[in-house]
Design an enzyme around this catalytic site. Sequence first.
Site, PDB file in Angstrom:
ATOM      1  N   HIS A  54      32.981  56.144  43.320  1.00 32.14           N
ATOM      2  CA  HIS A  54      32.923  54.676  43.252  1.00 32.14           C
ATOM      3  C   HIS A  54      31.612  54.139  43.787  1.00 32.14           C
ATOM      4  O   HIS A  54      31.525  52.966  44.152  1.00 32.14           O
ATOM      5  CB  HIS A  54      34.103  54.079  44.036  1.00 32.14           C
ATOM      6  CG  HIS A  54      35.414  54.315  43.348  1.00 32.14           C
ATOM      7  ND1 HIS A  54      36.616  54.219  44.013  1.00 32.14           N
ATOM      8  CD2 HIS A  54      35.712  54.670  42.075  1.00 32.14           C
ATOM      9  CE1 HIS A  54      37.590  54.494  43.151  1.00 32.14           C
ATOM     10  NE2 HIS A  54      37.070  54.774  41.979  1.00 32.14           N
ATOM     11  N   CYS A  56      19.566  48.423  39.534  1.00 27.85           N
ATOM     12  CA  CYS A  56      18.796  47.305  38.965  1.00 27.85           C
ATOM     13  C   CYS A  56      19.352  46.956  37.574  1.00 27.85           C
ATOM     14  O   CYS A  56      19.458  47.834  36.712  1.00 27.85           O
ATOM     15  CB  CYS A  56      17.316  47.691  38.839  1.00 27.85           C
ATOM     16  SG  CYS A  56      16.324  46.362  38.087  1.00 27.85           S
TER      17      CYS A  56
HETATM   18  C1  BV8 Z   1      38.638  52.100  35.269  1.00 31.76           C
HETATM   19  C2  BV8 Z   1      34.644  50.593  45.183  1.00 31.76           C
HETATM   20  C3  BV8 Z   1      38.355  52.212  32.965  1.00 31.76           C
HETATM   21  C4  BV8 Z   1      34.162  49.228  45.494  1.00 31.76           C
HETATM   22  C5  BV8 Z   1      36.929  50.473  44.318  1.00 31.76           C
HETATM   23  C6  BV8 Z   1      47.116  49.957  35.096  1.00 31.76           C
HETATM   24  C7  BV8 Z   1      47.327  51.328  35.132  1.00 31.76           C
HETATM   25  C8  BV8 Z   1      46.295  52.210  35.392  1.00 31.76           C
HETATM   26  C9  BV8 Z   1      45.008  51.720  35.652  1.00 31.76           C
HETATM   27  C10 BV8 Z   1      44.809  50.363  35.636  1.00 31.76           C
HETATM   28  C11 BV8 Z   1      45.842  49.472  35.351  1.00 31.76           C
HETATM   29  N1  BV8 Z   1      45.334  48.217  35.405  1.00 31.76           N
HETATM   30  C12 BV8 Z   1      44.006  48.282  35.709  1.00 31.76           C
HETATM   31  C13 BV8 Z   1      43.679  49.567  35.831  1.00 31.76           C
HETATM   32  C14 BV8 Z   1      42.369  50.105  36.126  1.00 31.76           C
HETATM   33  C15 BV8 Z   1      42.015  49.960  37.589  1.00 31.76           C
HETATM   34  C16 BV8 Z   1      43.195  50.256  38.513  1.00 31.76           C
HETATM   35  O1  BV8 Z   1      43.509  51.394  38.780  1.00 31.76           O
HETATM   36  N2  BV8 Z   1      43.804  49.174  39.010  1.00 31.76           N
HETATM   37  C17 BV8 Z   1      44.927  49.337  39.912  1.00 31.76           C
HETATM   38  C18 BV8 Z   1      44.907  48.189  40.922  1.00 31.76           C
HETATM   39  C19 BV8 Z   1      46.202  49.383  39.097  1.00 31.76           C
HETATM   40  N3  BV8 Z   1      40.995  50.942  37.826  1.00 31.76           N
HETATM   41  C20 BV8 Z   1      39.729  50.639  37.509  1.00 31.76           C
HETATM   42  O2  BV8 Z   1      39.364  49.555  37.117  1.00 31.76           O
HETATM   43  C21 BV8 Z   1      38.736  51.790  37.637  1.00 31.76           C
HETATM   44  N4  BV8 Z   1      38.019  51.868  36.411  1.00 31.76           N
HETATM   45  O3  BV8 Z   1      39.822  52.256  35.154  1.00 31.76           O
HETATM   46  O4  BV8 Z   1      37.770  52.102  34.222  1.00 31.76           O
HETATM   47  C22 BV8 Z   1      37.264  52.275  32.000  1.00 31.76           C
HETATM   48  C23 BV8 Z   1      37.415  53.134  30.926  1.00 31.76           C
HETATM   49  C24 BV8 Z   1      36.405  53.196  30.003  1.00 31.76           C
HETATM   50  C25 BV8 Z   1      35.259  52.424  30.170  1.00 31.76           C
HETATM   51  C26 BV8 Z   1      35.113  51.580  31.266  1.00 31.76           C
HETATM   52  C27 BV8 Z   1      36.125  51.502  32.195  1.00 31.76           C
HETATM   53  C28 BV8 Z   1      37.718  51.553  38.743  1.00 31.76           C
HETATM   54  C29 BV8 Z   1      38.408  51.416  40.075  1.00 31.76           C
HETATM   55  C30 BV8 Z   1      37.372  51.425  41.189  1.00 31.76           C
HETATM   56  C31 BV8 Z   1      37.369  50.110  41.922  1.00 31.76           C
HETATM   57  N5  BV8 Z   1      36.492  50.229  43.103  1.00 31.76           N
HETATM   58  N6  BV8 Z   1      36.102  50.654  45.353  1.00 31.76           N
HETATM   59  C32 BV8 Z   1      34.379  48.886  46.946  1.00 31.76           C
HETATM   60  O5  BV8 Z   1      34.571  49.777  47.799  1.00 31.76           O
HETATM   61  O6  BV8 Z   1      34.326  47.664  47.226  1.00 31.76           O
HETATM   62  S1  BV8 Z   1      38.592  50.620  44.562  1.00 31.76           S
HETATM   63  C33 BV8 Z   1      38.978  50.874  46.212  1.00 31.76           C
HETATM   64  O7  BV8 Z   1      40.397  50.835  46.332  1.00 31.76           O
HETATM   65  C34 BV8 Z   1      38.655  52.263  46.724  1.00 31.76           C
HETATM   66  O8  BV8 Z   1      37.437  52.766  46.258  1.00 31.76           O
HETATM   67  C35 BV8 Z   1      39.791  53.124  46.314  1.00 31.76           C
HETATM   68  O9  BV8 Z   1      39.566  53.762  45.086  1.00 31.76           O
HETATM   69  C36 BV8 Z   1      40.879  52.144  46.054  1.00 31.76           C
HETATM   70  C37 BV8 Z   1      42.094  52.463  46.883  1.00 31.76           C
HETATM   71  O10 BV8 Z   1      41.686  52.428  48.188  1.00 31.76           O
HETATM   72  P1  BV8 Z   1      42.087  53.614  49.199  1.00 31.76           P
HETATM   73  O11 BV8 Z   1      40.847  54.392  49.448  1.00 31.76           O
HETATM   74  O12 BV8 Z   1      43.283  54.389  48.755  1.00 31.76           O
HETATM   75  O13 BV8 Z   1      42.434  52.717  50.443  1.00 31.76           O
HETATM   76  P2  BV8 Z   1      43.799  51.933  50.668  1.00 31.76           P
HETATM   77  O14 BV8 Z   1      43.521  50.902  51.720  1.00 31.76           O
HETATM   78  O15 BV8 Z   1      44.399  51.519  49.376  1.00 31.76           O
HETATM   79  O16 BV8 Z   1      44.726  53.058  51.290  1.00 31.76           O
HETATM   80  C38 BV8 Z   1      44.355  53.660  52.497  1.00 31.76           C
HETATM   81  C39 BV8 Z   1      45.353  54.767  52.748  1.00 31.76           C
HETATM   82  O17 BV8 Z   1      44.983  55.429  53.954  1.00 31.76           O
HETATM   83  C40 BV8 Z   1      46.768  54.252  52.932  1.00 31.76           C
HETATM   84  O18 BV8 Z   1      47.658  55.088  52.222  1.00 31.76           O
HETATM   85  C41 BV8 Z   1      47.004  54.395  54.449  1.00 31.76           C
HETATM   86  O19 BV8 Z   1      48.346  54.762  54.741  1.00 31.76           O
HETATM   87  C42 BV8 Z   1      46.098  55.539  54.799  1.00 31.76           C
HETATM   88  N7  BV8 Z   1      45.581  55.505  56.168  1.00 31.76           N
HETATM   89  C43 BV8 Z   1      45.257  54.412  56.923  1.00 31.76           C
HETATM   90  N8  BV8 Z   1      44.816  54.828  58.126  1.00 31.76           N
HETATM   91  C44 BV8 Z   1      44.837  56.189  58.122  1.00 31.76           C
HETATM   92  C45 BV8 Z   1      45.324  56.618  56.879  1.00 31.76           C
HETATM   93  N9  BV8 Z   1      45.476  57.918  56.558  1.00 31.76           N
HETATM   94  C46 BV8 Z   1      45.138  58.824  57.507  1.00 31.76           C
HETATM   95  N10 BV8 Z   1      44.666  58.484  58.727  1.00 31.76           N
HETATM   96  C47 BV8 Z   1      44.499  57.191  59.069  1.00 31.76           C
HETATM   97  N11 BV8 Z   1      44.021  56.878  60.293  1.00 31.76           N
END
Ligand code: BV8
Length: 238
Positions: free
Chosen positions: A112, A120
Site C-alpha cells: 500500500h 509525481c
Molecule cells: C482494490 C494505505 C481494485 C493508505 C490502505 C467489496 C469486496 C471486496 C473488496 C472491495 C469491496 N468494496 C470495495 C472493495 C475494494 C477495497 C476494499 O477492500 N474495501 C473494504 C473496505 C471492503 N479495496 C481497495 O480499494 C484496494 N484496491 O481493490 O483495487 C482495483 C482493481 C483493478 C484496478 C484498480 C483497482 C486498495 C485498498 C488499500 C487502501 N489503503 N492503506 C493509508 O495507510 O492511509 S487500507 C488500510 O486499512 C491498511 O493499509 C490496511 O490494508 C487496511 C486494514 O488495516 P489493518 O492494517 O488491518 O488495520 P486495522 O486497524 O483494520 O486492524 C488492526 C488489527 O490489529 C485489528 O485486528 C486489531 O485487533 C489488531 N491489533 C491492534 N493492536 C494490536 C493488534 N494485533 C496485535 N498486537 C497489537 N498490539
Amino acid sequence: MARMAQIRNIVILTGAGISAESGIDTFRSAGGLWEQHNVEDVATPEGFARDPDLVLGFYDMRRAALTKVRPNRAHDALARLEAEFAGEVLIVTQNVDDLHERAGASRILHMHGQLGSALCLACEMRSPIETALAERPPCPVCQARSLRPDVVWFGEMPYQMERIYAALREADLFVSIGTSGAVYPAAGFVRDARNLGVQTLELNLERSEGSHWFHESRHGKAGELVPAWVEEVLGSST
Ligand code: BV8
C-alpha cells in the site's frame, strides 16, 4: 502448526496491529485513524481531488509522527527471523510506516505504498519526501509542483501484486500479523494460501474477519506473540 522442520519459505503479511505498540494508531480500533477522519475524504482519489490540502496534511501529520516512534519487539523479532532463518522470509506489509526497515528487515513489499515516498502526477516518478507535501514542493525530477503521497488509496491497485502471488505459490507457511482482514486484496491472501495448500497462522490481538480461514489463530499482543513464534521457528529449524 505444521512440523517446523519442513518450513523453508515463509510469507508474512503485517497490518497496523504490528505497529500499535509503537504508538501508531491502527485504523479500526477505538479512536483509530478512520474514526478521526472520514476514509472517503483522506484515503481515496476522489477525496484528494476534492480537498488536496486536507489529504496532504493528513499524510504530512502521519509522516511527522513517524520520527517520534520506534520499532517494537514484534518488528525486531521479524528482522531477527529474516537474519537467522535458514530458508526464505518475505514481509508483505499493508503498513505505510518504515518500522520494519528501521528494525533491520530488508525483504519487504509495501503493497500500500510508504509515507516517506512521493509520487509525481506529472512525470510519475517517485522520490523520497524531504518537506511537507502541503507546501507543494517541486518534484525533484521534473520540477512540477504536483506531488501526491505514494500510498495506495481505496479503489487503487495495490503495488507488486504479481510478486506477492508468486511468493504465495512458493510459500509453505503464511503468517498474518496485526490485521483486521477487512481490506482486499490483502484480506484474501489467507484464502489464496489455503487453496495452494500452504500452512496458515494468524497472530492478532483478537479474532479478525478472516480468523476462520487460518489453520491456527493465536490471540494476544504482537510484542509478545511474534517474538515467541520466532523463537519457536528458529528453535526448531536448527
Ligand atoms: C482494490 C494505505 C481494485 C493508505 C490502505 C467489496 C469486496 C471486496 C473488496 C472491495 C469491496 N468494496 C470495495 C472493495 C475494494 C477495497 C476494499 O477492500 N474495501 C473494504 C473496505 C471492503 N479495496 C481497495 O480499494 C484496494 N484496491 O481493490 O483495487 C482495483 C482493481 C483493478 C484496478 C484498480 C483497482 C486498495 C485498498 C488499500 C487502501 N489503503 N492503506 C493509508 O495507510 O492511509 S487500507 C488500510 O486499512 C491498511 O493499509 C490496511 O490494508 C487496511 C486494514 O488495516 P489493518 O492494517 O488491518 O488495520 P486495522 O486497524 O483494520 O486492524 C488492526 C488489527 O490489529 C485489528 O485486528 C486489531 O485487533 C489488531 N491489533 C491492534 N493492536 C494490536 C493488534 N494485533 C496485535 N498486537 C497489537 N498490539
